[in-house]
Design a protein around this motif. Structure first.
Motif, PDB file in Angstrom:
ATOM      1  N   ARG A  64       5.171  -0.053   7.049  1.00 34.43           N
ATOM      2  CA  ARG A  64       4.870  -0.759   5.804  1.00 34.43           C
ATOM      3  C   ARG A  64       6.124  -0.892   4.937  1.00 34.43           C
ATOM      4  O   ARG A  64       6.345  -1.933   4.305  1.00 34.43           O
ATOM      5  CB  ARG A  64       3.779  -0.026   5.029  1.00 34.43           C
ATOM      6  CG  ARG A  64       2.387  -0.203   5.623  1.00 34.43           C
ATOM      7  CD  ARG A  64       1.357   0.659   4.922  1.00 34.43           C
ATOM      8  NE  ARG A  64       0.022   0.386   5.429  1.00 34.43           N
ATOM      9  CZ  ARG A  64      -0.817  -0.495   4.914  1.00 34.43           C
ATOM     10  NH1 ARG A  64      -0.449  -1.197   3.848  1.00 34.43           N
ATOM     11  NH2 ARG A  64      -2.001  -0.705   5.443  1.00 34.43           N
TER      12      ARG A  64
ATOM     13  N   THR B 190       3.806  -3.258  15.639  1.00 37.10           N
ATOM     14  CA  THR B 190       2.893  -2.109  15.697  1.00 37.10           C
ATOM     15  C   THR B 190       3.131  -1.206  16.898  1.00 37.10           C
ATOM     16  O   THR B 190       2.317  -0.324  17.161  1.00 37.10           O
ATOM     17  CB  THR B 190       1.430  -2.588  15.712  1.00 37.10           C
ATOM     18  OG1 THR B 190       1.196  -3.346  16.897  1.00 37.10           O
ATOM     19  CG2 THR B 190       1.114  -3.435  14.496  1.00 37.10           C
TER      20      THR B 190
ATOM     21  N   ARG C 285      -4.519  -1.269  12.655  1.00 42.11           N
ATOM     22  CA  ARG C 285      -5.501  -2.076  11.927  1.00 42.11           C
ATOM     23  C   ARG C 285      -5.053  -2.311  10.485  1.00 42.11           C
ATOM     24  O   ARG C 285      -5.213  -3.406   9.933  1.00 42.11           O
ATOM     25  CB  ARG C 285      -6.858  -1.380  11.938  1.00 42.11           C
ATOM     26  CG  ARG C 285      -7.463  -1.230  13.336  1.00 42.11           C
ATOM     27  CD  ARG C 285      -8.197  -2.461  13.777  1.00 42.11           C
ATOM     28  NE  ARG C 285      -8.700  -2.353  15.137  1.00 42.11           N
ATOM     29  CZ  ARG C 285      -9.415  -3.296  15.730  1.00 42.11           C
ATOM     30  NH1 ARG C 285      -9.695  -4.407  15.074  1.00 42.11           N
ATOM     31  NH2 ARG C 285      -9.831  -3.143  16.967  1.00 42.11           N
ATOM     32  N   GLN C 286      -4.496  -1.273   9.855  1.00 45.51           N
ATOM     33  CA  GLN C 286      -3.997  -1.429   8.499  1.00 45.51           C
ATOM     34  C   GLN C 286      -2.864  -2.448   8.446  1.00 45.51           C
ATOM     35  O   GLN C 286      -2.759  -3.248   7.515  1.00 45.51           O
ATOM     36  CB  GLN C 286      -3.536  -0.068   7.965  1.00 45.51           C
ATOM     37  CG  GLN C 286      -4.663   0.917   7.731  1.00 45.51           C
ATOM     38  CD  GLN C 286      -4.153   2.322   7.444  1.00 45.51           C
ATOM     39  OE1 GLN C 286      -2.962   2.600   7.511  1.00 45.51           O
ATOM     40  NE2 GLN C 286      -5.070   3.219   7.122  1.00 45.51           N
TER      41      GLN C 286
ATOM     42  N   GLY D  66       0.789  -1.229   0.000  1.00 40.60           N
ATOM     43  CA  GLY D  66       0.000   0.000   0.000  1.00 40.60           C
ATOM     44  C   GLY D  66       0.815   1.269   0.000  1.00 40.60           C
ATOM     45  O   GLY D  66       0.367   2.301   0.523  1.00 40.60           O
TER      46      GLY D  66
ATOM     47  N   GLY E   2       2.911   4.642  10.369  1.00 40.90           N
ATOM     48  CA  GLY E   2       2.328   3.486   9.711  1.00 40.90           C
ATOM     49  C   GLY E   2       2.953   3.216   8.353  1.00 40.90           C
ATOM     50  O   GLY E   2       3.199   2.063   7.983  1.00 40.90           O
ATOM     51  N   GLN E   3       3.218   4.277   7.590  1.00 38.60           N
ATOM     52  CA  GLN E   3       3.851   4.110   6.282  1.00 38.60           C
ATOM     53  C   GLN E   3       5.275   3.566   6.427  1.00 38.60           C
ATOM     54  O   GLN E   3       5.708   2.712   5.651  1.00 38.60           O
ATOM     55  CB  GLN E   3       3.882   5.443   5.553  1.00 38.60           C
ATOM     56  CG  GLN E   3       2.541   5.918   5.038  1.00 38.60           C
ATOM     57  CD  GLN E   3       2.630   7.304   4.419  1.00 38.60           C
ATOM     58  OE1 GLN E   3       3.315   8.189   4.937  1.00 38.60           O
ATOM     59  NE2 GLN E   3       1.931   7.495   3.320  1.00 38.60           N
TER      60      GLN E   3
ATOM     61  N   THR F 148      -4.101  -5.995   8.520  1.00 40.06           N
ATOM     62  CA  THR F 148      -4.559  -6.444   7.204  1.00 40.06           C
ATOM     63  C   THR F 148      -3.394  -6.901   6.353  1.00 40.06           C
ATOM     64  O   THR F 148      -3.473  -7.900   5.629  1.00 40.06           O
ATOM     65  CB  THR F 148      -5.327  -5.310   6.496  1.00 40.06           C
ATOM     66  OG1 THR F 148      -6.443  -4.915   7.300  1.00 40.06           O
ATOM     67  CG2 THR F 148      -5.811  -5.744   5.129  1.00 40.06           C
TER      68      THR F 148
ATOM     69  N   ALA G   2      -5.586   3.305  13.973  1.00 38.44           N
ATOM     70  CA  ALA G   2      -5.903   3.104  12.552  1.00 38.44           C
ATOM     71  C   ALA G   2      -4.743   2.448  11.820  1.00 38.44           C
ATOM     72  O   ALA G   2      -4.939   1.525  11.015  1.00 38.44           O
ATOM     73  CB  ALA G   2      -6.251   4.445  11.904  1.00 38.44           C
ATOM     74  N   ALA G   3      -3.520   2.892  12.104  1.00 44.98           N
ATOM     75  CA  ALA G   3      -2.342   2.311  11.458  1.00 44.98           C
ATOM     76  C   ALA G   3      -2.142   0.867  11.886  1.00 44.98           C
ATOM     77  O   ALA G   3      -1.727   0.018  11.083  1.00 44.98           O
ATOM     78  CB  ALA G   3      -1.105   3.138  11.786  1.00 44.98           C
TER      79      ALA G   3
END
Length: 302
Positions: free
Chosen positions: A154, A174, A183-184, A135, A150-151, A187, A180-181
């Motif tokens: 990733r 995490t 949860r992403q 993502g 969060g980025q 996924t 929110a990050a």
């Protein structure tokens, strides 16, 4: 999320039946103190396994030994059929590691970082495909130092799976992320499971272990105290119920595996049939976890 993972193993083959990780009697000492103490562990191929425990329990030390980043003092360890202490370049290409910090250069863009680390792998995923999988395709031209938490996480996962590993280690992936990050990120990990990638992650978040893991190992003070699916963790402890009531103006309680028998006795001893403030509760996952790690202290090697 979709991502390219290792080719699925044929069911029934010897390699398919062998665990991705096999540990027997693992010990690591610092200053004469065992921070990993006689740990036995199997991680099945294709599963997400969570090593759950407080800070200082020995989670990170265990993962670093399994990933070949730290030497053990005793025990037998096999990861993808080899001893990580002597794993060669071919073995390392089959294993991905995402630690708590990254070596990615802040001055590079996301795409430049991915292109740079591709040189270290024999068969890296294509950079565009990899960024789409995690993502980050929209952030390809963004400098690493401008990414959100969060980025950045990733990106670290992208680097960890760039060599198409069969096994991915995620060390507290995490920590520090907003809800929110987180949860992403969950996924993203669930997508890796769908490709057949084996994932071993460490965490001290109960909800994370419950959401992601096929099985959970609880480690406390360097010892593995229980391994089970999240909903079966602490089965013996869950059988106990706490019955609470008020008697002669004072709170009373009893812990019992047979709450019905306690209730019958209370009703028989209560002429009015009404028991003030009566409640019956069983331990939830948090209660079980705290019982399993009870008495451990935080601090020291992780």
């Amino acid at each position: 999320m979709t991502t390219t993972g290792p080719a699925p193993l044929r069911q029934g083959t010897a390699i398919d039946r062998a665990p991705a990780v096999r540990v027997r009697g693992l010990v690591k000492r610092y200053g004469g103190r065992a921070v990993v103490d006689d740990v036995d562990l199997d991680v099945r191929r294709g599963e997400v396994f969570a090593l759950l425990g407080p800070n200082g329990a020995g989670k990170t030390t265990t993962v670093e030994i399994l990933a070949g980043l730290r030497r053990r003092d005793a025990g037998e360890v096999t990861v993808l059929g080899e001893d990580p202490a002597t794993g060669d370049r071919r073995w390392r290409d089959r294993v991905g590691v995402v630690g708590q910090t990254t070596g990615a250069g802040d001055a590079l863009t996301v795409l430049e970082t991915v292109d740079h680390y591709a040189r270290y792998h024999g068969q890296p995923q294509g950079s565009g495909e990899l960024l789409a999988a995690v993502g980050l395709e929209g952030a390809a031209r963004t400098r690493v130092d401008a990414l959100s938490g969060g980025q950045r996480r990733r990106l670290e996962v992208a680097l960890g799976v760039q060599g198409r590993p069969e096994l991915l280690f995620l060390d507290e992936p995490t920590t520090g992320l907003d809800p929110a990050a987180r949860r992403q990120f969950w996924t993203l990990v669930e997508g890796l499971r769908e490709t057949g990638t084996t994932v071993l992650l460490t965490t001290h978040y109960l909800d994370e272990a419950a959401q992601l893991a096929d099985r959970v190992g609880v480690i406390a003070a360097g010892r593995l105290v229980e391994v089970a699916p999240p909903d079966a963790l602490g089965t013996a402890l869950r059988r106990e119920a706490t019955v609470r009531w008020t008697e002669d103006g004072a709170p009373r309680s009893v812990v019992t595996p047979e709450p019905s028998a306690v209730l019958r006795d209370l009703l028989a001893a209560t002429p009015t049939g009404e028991i003030p403030d009566l409640s019956v509760t069983r331990p939830n996952l948090e209660d079980v976890y705290l019982r399993l790690v009870g008495g451990t202290s935080e601090g020291g090697p992780r």
